[in-house]
Design a protein around this motif. Structure first.
Motif, PDB file in Angstrom:
ATOM      1  N   PRO A 229      24.435  32.899  39.685  1.00 29.28           N
ATOM      2  CA  PRO A 229      25.443  33.723  40.379  1.00 29.28           C
ATOM      3  C   PRO A 229      26.725  33.935  39.566  1.00 29.28           C
ATOM      4  CG  PRO A 229      25.173  31.576  41.462  1.00 29.28           C
ATOM      5  CD  PRO A 229      24.091  31.681  40.440  1.00 29.28           C
ATOM      6  N   GLU A 230      27.025  32.995  38.672  1.00 29.10           N
ATOM      7  CA  GLU A 230      28.314  33.048  37.961  1.00 29.10           C
ATOM      8  C   GLU A 230      28.513  34.325  37.149  1.00 29.10           C
ATOM      9  OE1 GLU A 230      27.689  28.968  39.214  1.00 29.10           O
ATOM     10  OE2 GLU A 230      26.397  30.398  38.163  1.00 29.10           O
TER      11      GLU A 230
ATOM     12  N   SER B 279      30.560  37.262  38.741  1.00 28.42           N
ATOM     13  CA  SER B 279      31.987  37.124  39.076  1.00 28.42           C
ATOM     14  C   SER B 279      32.844  37.166  37.819  1.00 28.42           C
ATOM     15  CB  SER B 279      32.244  35.786  39.786  1.00 28.42           C
ATOM     16  OG  SER B 279      31.477  35.701  40.960  1.00 28.42           O
TER      17      SER B 279
ATOM     18  N   ASP C 147      34.807  41.736  39.733  1.00 25.35           N
ATOM     19  CA  ASP C 147      33.477  41.207  40.027  1.00 25.35           C
ATOM     20  C   ASP C 147      32.471  42.364  40.100  1.00 25.35           C
ATOM     21  OD1 ASP C 147      34.822  38.822  40.300  1.00 25.35           O
ATOM     22  OD2 ASP C 147      34.775  38.826  42.501  1.00 25.35           O
TER      23      ASP C 147
ATOM     24  N   ALA D 252      23.860  41.527  50.330  1.00 23.38           N
ATOM     25  CA  ALA D 252      24.356  40.286  49.725  1.00 23.38           C
ATOM     26  C   ALA D 252      25.699  39.847  50.327  1.00 23.38           C
ATOM     27  CB  ALA D 252      24.502  40.456  48.212  1.00 23.38           C
ATOM     28  N   ASP D 253      26.290  40.680  51.202  1.00 21.70           N
ATOM     29  CA  ASP D 253      27.570  40.346  51.859  1.00 21.70           C
ATOM     30  C   ASP D 253      28.666  39.947  50.867  1.00 21.70           C
ATOM     31  OD1 ASP D 253      26.535  40.810  54.403  1.00 21.70           O
ATOM     32  OD2 ASP D 253      25.716  38.775  54.526  1.00 21.70           O
ATOM     33  N   GLY D 254      28.660  40.553  49.701  1.00 22.90           N
ATOM     34  CA  GLY D 254      29.708  40.257  48.727  1.00 22.90           C
ATOM     35  C   GLY D 254      29.642  38.867  48.128  1.00 22.90           C
ATOM     36  N   ASP D 255      28.530  38.167  48.347  1.00 26.53           N
ATOM     37  CA  ASP D 255      28.395  36.774  47.895  1.00 26.53           C
ATOM     38  C   ASP D 255      27.360  36.680  46.769  1.00 26.53           C
ATOM     39  OD1 ASP D 255      27.838  34.103  47.526  1.00 26.53           O
ATOM     40  OD2 ASP D 255      27.553  33.648  49.655  1.00 26.53           O
ATOM     41  N   PRO D 256      27.801  36.375  45.532  1.00 22.50           N
ATOM     42  CA  PRO D 256      26.851  36.277  44.416  1.00 22.50           C
ATOM     43  C   PRO D 256      25.722  35.276  44.668  1.00 22.50           C
ATOM     44  CG  PRO D 256      29.097  36.274  43.579  1.00 22.50           C
ATOM     45  CD  PRO D 256      29.189  36.175  45.075  1.00 22.50           C
ATOM     46  N   HIS D 257      26.034  34.162  45.374  1.00 21.13           N
ATOM     47  CA  HIS D 257      24.994  33.161  45.653  1.00 21.13           C
ATOM     48  C   HIS D 257      23.925  33.735  46.587  1.00 21.13           C
ATOM     49  CE1 HIS D 257      28.162  30.524  44.093  1.00 21.13           C
ATOM     50  NE2 HIS D 257      27.186  29.700  43.781  1.00 21.13           N
ATOM     51  N   LYS D 258      24.370  34.523  47.574  1.00 21.08           N
ATOM     52  CA  LYS D 258      23.410  35.139  48.494  1.00 21.08           C
ATOM     53  C   LYS D 258      22.574  36.187  47.760  1.00 21.08           C
ATOM     54  CE  LYS D 258      22.845  37.223  53.038  1.00 21.08           C
ATOM     55  NZ  LYS D 258      23.477  37.719  54.275  1.00 21.08           N
TER      56      LYS D 258
END
Length: 273
Positions: free
Chosen positions: A159-160, A163, A181, A188-194
């Motif tokens: 995910p890094e 960002s 970013d 993904a709701d703006g979440d790199p991990h998701k």
């Protein structure tokens, strides 16, 4: 004979890494970096539906043939090749190159420095930088005739890289958007991990597991060159086929350096496995 991958004893991710290694691809070489497929075609929905085939990219076709119109144009290019052009091919650009790898990872060191050095010391024009997963897919699958890029393994575990944690000043696009970013799909709701979690789920899904061998044929297998490649709209400029070019037999140093420069700038077809 049934292989561990067919029995699903190893993941699609691990199998693709294994094939990349067999084909001479390595994290240590930007010019022969591991290549992974785009697996999704849906970058606009609020949620992903893995039971709908339209959610997925057509893995039986290269990026240049994802739409009927685009495929037609590349076939036309192949058929209309000018007499003064030495190469009859569908694509004069490649799906994996040092600049593609560095552009995906530009928000992380040491890739930031690599990207800048490949660009002559600075970032690229903001509108050409990797800034949105959706617009990169649209460019590579539909809009840009010189863009047939595939993905890299990091899209499925890191995910890094999505960002801009180092707050690099990547510039401002013509529409006024300041690059920061990477813009992610709604699901993904703006979440790199998701994003990584769902993207990896897509890679390991039943649909991709059932169709991945088609893509493997294109990149690593029998549809890589020859008549099968022509039929599959999957031929690239001859210089991309590094292992097919016997550089030792080329006596003219200018031609040899041109070919080597071409390969280093534009990429290389993996060894056939």
């Amino acid at each position: 004979v049934s292989f561990p991958w067919q029995k699903r004893e190893i993941s699609n991710f691990d199998y693709l890494m294994y094939l990349n290694t067999l084909a001479g691809r390595s994290y240590n070489d930007y010019m022969q970096y591991p290549v992974f497929p785009w697996v999704l075609a849906d970058y606009h929905s609020e949620t992903l539906n893995f039971s709908n085939p339209h959610t997925f990219r057509d893995l039986s076709k290269p990026m240049g043939a994802q739409t009927v119109e685009r495929k037609r144009k590349f076939i036309q290019r192949y058929n209309e090749v000018e007499k003064n052009l030495s190469a009859q091919c569908h694509y004069c650009t490649h799906y994996s190159s040092a600049i593609i790898v560095a552009s995906y990872l530009v928000r992380m060191e040491p890739f930031t420095q690599t990207f800048c050095s490949l660009q002559g010391g600075s970032f690229d024009v903001a509108d050409r930088m990797f800034h949105s997963v959706k617009s990169t897919w649209e460019s590579a699958s539909r809009d840009n005739m010189s863009d047939v890029r595939e993905l890299i393994p990091e899209f499925f575990y890191l995910p890094e890289f999505l960002s801009n944690a180092n707050h690099f000043e990547l510039g401002c696009m013509q529409d006024g958007t300041v690059l920061g970013d990477v813009q992610l799909p709604p699901w993904a709701d703006g979440d790199p991990h998701k994003f990584i979690f769902l993207h990896r789920q897509a890679l390991e899904s039943d649909y991709v597991s059932a169709h991945l061998h088609h893509w493997i044929d294109l990149i690593f297998g029998y549809k890589q060159h020859g008549s099968a490649a022509v039929e599959a709209v999957n031929t690239y400029h001859p210089y991309f086929y590094g292992d097919k070019m016997d550089l030792n037999n080329i006596k003219d140093p200018l031609i040899k350096s041109t070919i080597l420069g071409f390969i280093s700038n534009f990429g290389q077809i993996p060894k056939q496995v």
